[in-house]
Design an enzyme around this catalytic site. Structure first.
Site, mmCIF file in Angstrom:
data_model
loop_
_atom_site.group_PDB
_atom_site.id
_atom_site.type_symbol
_atom_site.label_atom_id
_atom_site.label_comp_id
_atom_site.label_asym_id
_atom_site.label_seq_id
_atom_site.Cartn_x
_atom_site.Cartn_y
_atom_site.Cartn_z
ATOM 1 N N LYS A 87 -14.274 41.035 6.545
ATOM 2 C CA LYS A 87 -14.435 40.943 5.080
ATOM 3 C C LYS A 87 -14.225 42.321 4.456
ATOM 4 O O LYS A 87 -13.510 42.478 3.461
ATOM 5 C CB LYS A 87 -15.850 40.426 4.785
ATOM 6 C CG LYS A 87 -16.161 40.259 3.319
ATOM 7 C CD LYS A 87 -17.594 39.777 3.153
ATOM 8 C CE LYS A 87 -18.064 40.004 1.733
ATOM 9 N NZ LYS A 87 -19.518 39.920 1.613
ATOM 10 N N ARG A 88 -14.827 43.346 5.090
ATOM 11 C CA ARG A 88 -14.744 44.701 4.539
ATOM 12 C C ARG A 88 -13.321 45.251 4.642
ATOM 13 O O ARG A 88 -12.814 45.882 3.716
ATOM 14 C CB ARG A 88 -15.727 45.603 5.291
ATOM 15 C CG ARG A 88 -15.880 46.994 4.730
ATOM 16 C CD ARG A 88 -16.984 47.752 5.453
ATOM 17 N NE ARG A 88 -16.846 47.723 6.895
ATOM 18 C CZ ARG A 88 -16.002 48.496 7.582
ATOM 19 N NH1 ARG A 88 -15.258 49.361 6.963
ATOM 20 N NH2 ARG A 88 -15.929 48.389 8.892
ATOM 21 N N PHE A 146 -20.809 43.152 30.385
ATOM 22 C CA PHE A 146 -21.826 42.252 30.943
ATOM 23 C C PHE A 146 -21.232 41.398 32.079
ATOM 24 O O PHE A 146 -21.858 41.205 33.116
ATOM 25 C CB PHE A 146 -22.420 41.365 29.841
ATOM 26 C CG PHE A 146 -23.385 40.336 30.354
ATOM 27 C CD1 PHE A 146 -24.458 40.705 31.163
ATOM 28 C CD2 PHE A 146 -23.232 38.999 30.045
ATOM 29 C CE1 PHE A 146 -25.348 39.763 31.652
ATOM 30 C CE2 PHE A 146 -24.119 38.043 30.530
ATOM 31 C CZ PHE A 146 -25.175 38.429 31.340
ATOM 32 N N LEU A 184 -13.515 37.670 21.369
ATOM 33 C CA LEU A 184 -13.646 37.009 22.668
ATOM 34 C C LEU A 184 -14.962 37.331 23.365
ATOM 35 O O LEU A 184 -15.222 36.822 24.450
ATOM 36 C CB LEU A 184 -12.481 37.441 23.593
ATOM 37 C CG LEU A 184 -11.182 36.624 23.545
ATOM 38 C CD1 LEU A 184 -10.546 36.649 22.177
ATOM 39 C CD2 LEU A 184 -10.187 37.145 24.571
ATOM 40 N N TYR A 198 -24.589 28.068 25.112
ATOM 41 C CA TYR A 198 -23.160 28.383 24.968
ATOM 42 C C TYR A 198 -22.511 27.433 23.957
ATOM 43 O O TYR A 198 -21.897 27.862 22.981
ATOM 44 C CB TYR A 198 -22.494 28.245 26.334
ATOM 45 C CG TYR A 198 -21.014 28.585 26.359
ATOM 46 C CD1 TYR A 198 -20.581 29.898 26.183
ATOM 47 C CD2 TYR A 198 -20.057 27.590 26.576
ATOM 48 C CE1 TYR A 198 -19.227 30.208 26.233
ATOM 49 C CE2 TYR A 198 -18.711 27.903 26.632
ATOM 50 C CZ TYR A 198 -18.291 29.209 26.461
ATOM 51 O OH TYR A 198 -16.947 29.510 26.501
HETATM 52 N N1 LIG Z 1 -11.592 31.191 30.369
HETATM 53 C C1 LIG Z 1 -11.809 30.020 29.835
HETATM 54 O O1 LIG Z 1 -11.510 29.001 30.460
HETATM 55 C C2 LIG Z 1 -12.391 29.879 28.443
HETATM 56 C C3 LIG Z 1 -12.545 28.594 27.933
HETATM 57 C C4 LIG Z 1 -13.087 28.444 26.659
HETATM 58 C C5 LIG Z 1 -13.427 29.548 25.908
HETATM 59 N N2 LIG Z 1 -13.272 30.786 26.438
HETATM 60 C C6 LIG Z 1 -13.712 31.924 25.609
HETATM 61 O O2 LIG Z 1 -12.831 33.017 25.732
HETATM 62 C C7 LIG Z 1 -13.572 34.237 25.708
HETATM 63 C C8 LIG Z 1 -13.226 35.068 26.932
HETATM 64 O O3 LIG Z 1 -13.592 34.351 28.094
HETATM 65 P P1 LIG Z 1 -13.262 34.869 29.577
HETATM 66 O O4 LIG Z 1 -12.941 33.686 30.374
HETATM 67 O O5 LIG Z 1 -12.317 35.989 29.522
HETATM 68 O O6 LIG Z 1 -14.719 35.363 30.046
HETATM 69 P P2 LIG Z 1 -15.215 36.792 30.531
HETATM 70 O O7 LIG Z 1 -16.664 36.639 30.864
HETATM 71 O O8 LIG Z 1 -14.321 37.336 31.592
HETATM 72 O O9 LIG Z 1 -15.038 37.698 29.236
HETATM 73 C C9 LIG Z 1 -16.016 37.849 28.251
HETATM 74 C C10 LIG Z 1 -16.126 39.334 27.939
HETATM 75 O O10 LIG Z 1 -17.082 39.518 26.883
HETATM 76 C C11 LIG Z 1 -17.935 40.602 27.225
HETATM 77 N N3 LIG Z 1 -19.217 40.432 26.538
HETATM 78 C C12 LIG Z 1 -20.164 39.486 26.756
HETATM 79 N N4 LIG Z 1 -21.203 39.656 25.905
HETATM 80 C C13 LIG Z 1 -20.889 40.727 25.129
HETATM 81 C C14 LIG Z 1 -21.556 41.397 24.073
HETATM 82 N N5 LIG Z 1 -22.766 41.003 23.646
HETATM 83 N N6 LIG Z 1 -20.939 42.465 23.499
HETATM 84 C C15 LIG Z 1 -19.733 42.889 23.933
HETATM 85 N N7 LIG Z 1 -19.051 42.293 24.942
HETATM 86 C C16 LIG Z 1 -19.635 41.219 25.534
HETATM 87 C C17 LIG Z 1 -18.055 40.526 28.741
HETATM 88 O O11 LIG Z 1 -18.493 41.732 29.332
HETATM 89 C C18 LIG Z 1 -16.628 40.150 29.133
HETATM 90 O O12 LIG Z 1 -15.822 41.304 29.295
HETATM 91 C C19 LIG Z 1 -15.049 33.865 25.613
HETATM 92 O O13 LIG Z 1 -15.479 33.941 24.284
HETATM 93 C C20 LIG Z 1 -15.073 32.434 26.077
HETATM 94 O O14 LIG Z 1 -16.139 31.703 25.507
HETATM 95 C C21 LIG Z 1 -12.772 30.984 27.694
#
Ligand SMILES: NC(=O)c1ccc[n+]([C@@H]2O[C@H](COP(=O)([O-])OP(=O)(O)OC[C@H]3O[C@@H](n4cnc5c(N)ncnc54)[C@H](O)[C@@H]3O)[C@@H](O)[C@H]2O)c1
Length: 324
Positions: free
Chosen positions: A107-108, A38, A75, A147
């Site tokens: 869990k599984r 996405f 993630l 979010y």
């Molecule tokens: N980068 C930051 O500063 C930061 C800060 C706080 C939390 N996070 C958390 O770390 C994680 C990774 O963040 P990031 O910065 O790499 O963002 P990112 O958007 O680059 O990565 C998120 C990934 O999740 C995938 N994704 C989204 N919805 C999905 C779904 N329904 N099914 C399968 N895949 C899906 C996207 O395609 C993407 O590859 C996230 O959960 C984010 O909330 C990141």
């Protein structure tokens, strides 16, 4: 020899996920990267595709899946405001249904499962810096709530599966992290400034630019979450992971202009709704339980990020929403 594990990384093709997969593959583990692309592209993990211990699985984490693994890093979730506000209902589903699906799998299989939570669960904080005990100040009705509240609900699910079903969980609250492979149009401040500086656009400062953020380089972050997953104390968190060094947005803009050598001007824009004015992690718990603290200075991390931005073709990426 460290024990080889079967590890699932959801969101594994994203900015942080792709670096985590790379590190785990290099450490010799069998890694499954699950992603629906996405907010990412296959190019982030293309260099891993021919490795025998790497597997790419296109799947949406809101739907159940059955995999046999020892560890799960969850993630999957759009992380930048422009991405998570594009389809807020889907964002909430990804956090909540995604958490239920990975927890059910853990869990599984008896797997340990780590949740990538966020500093956004503190909302616009009244406490500074934010310790894990602070319960936050989130507007449940605003445009960021899909979010923030999704991540809060996911933390609740992690704790309930832990208490009720004895699932081995870990919760990390990630503060702003930056580095190569950030989506150039994700609207986050570091990627915006670098892209604008390198393409000669004006640098847009939201608000007065006096609001502060703390920026953690991706290598420091990856090290911390691997330590959290494998800590032998059984410490489940939540734990703040971020760089306590605090910079104003204007300072970040000035440093970006200096390091890129760009000749651009800064223009002011109104602050978006519910944008926090201060954000700084208290990392006392990470220091104590993980023996971790960030090592990479903003100037050095920014240089590597700028080098990567110089190396990519921006026409291969597109803005996900009309907002950017
Ligand atoms: N980068 C930051 O500063 C930061 C800060 C706080 C939390 N996070 C958390 O770390 C994680 C990774 O963040 P990031 O910065 O790499 O963002 P990112 O958007 O680059 O990565 C998120 C990934 O999740 C995938 N994704 C989204 N919805 C999905 C779904 N329904 N099914 C399968 N895949 C899906 C996207 O395609 C993407 O590859 C996230 O959960 C984010 O909330 C990141």
């Amino acid at each position: 020899m460290p024990q080889i594990k079967r590890i699932l990384v959801t969101g594994g093709a994203g900015f942080l996920g792709s670096h985590l997969c790379e590190r785990l593959v290099n450490d010799g583990h069998d890694v499954i990267c699950l992603d629906n692309f996405f907010t990412s592209q296959k190019s982030n993990v293309a260099h891993l595709l021919d490795k025998p211990n790497f597997e790419l699985f296109r799947h949406d984490i809101t739907l159940p899946c059955w995999l046999e693994v020892d560890q799960i890093y969850n993630l999957a979730c759009p992380a930048a405001p422009g991405h998570y506000q594009y389809n807020p209902i889907k964002t909430l589903k990804t956090s909540v249904l995604g958490a239920i699906n990975v927890l059910g799998m853990a869990k599984r299989c008896g797997a340990t499962v780590l949740q990538a939570s966020t500093s956004e669960i503190y909302g616009d904080p009244e406490v500074h810096p934010q310790p894990e005990s602070y319960r936050g100040s989130v507007n449940t009705l605003g445009p960021r709530a899909c979010y923030d509240e999704g991540k809060r609900a996911a933390e609740t699910l992690f704790m309930d599966y832990h208490r009720q079903n004895k699932v081995d969980v870990r919760i990390v609250r990630i503060f702003n992290t930056y580095g190569p492979r950030m989506h150039p149009y994700d609207g986050r401040v570091v990627s915006n400034f670098i892209r604008q500086a390198l393409t000669g656009e004006d640098i847009t400062i939201f608000g007065t630019g006096s609001q502060t953020r703390s920026f953690c380089y991706r290598d420091d972050l990856v090290e911390a979450i691997i330590r959290m997953m494998n800590n032998s104390e059984g410490f489940i968190g939540p734990v703040n992971i971020g760089n306590p060094g605090e910079f104003t947005i204007r300072e970040l803009a000035e440093l970006t202009i200096e390091l890129t050598g760009a000749k651009c001007t800064m223009v002011d824009r109104p602050l978006p709704v519910d944008d926090p004015t201060q954000r700084q992690p208290d990392i006392t718990l990470a220091r104590k339980h993980l023996k971790w603290e960030p090592e990479i200075a903003l100037r050095d991390g920014l240089k590597s990020t700028i080098d990567w931005f110089r190396s990519i073709d921006l026409s291969h990426y597109r803005a996900p929403t009309p907002n950017y």
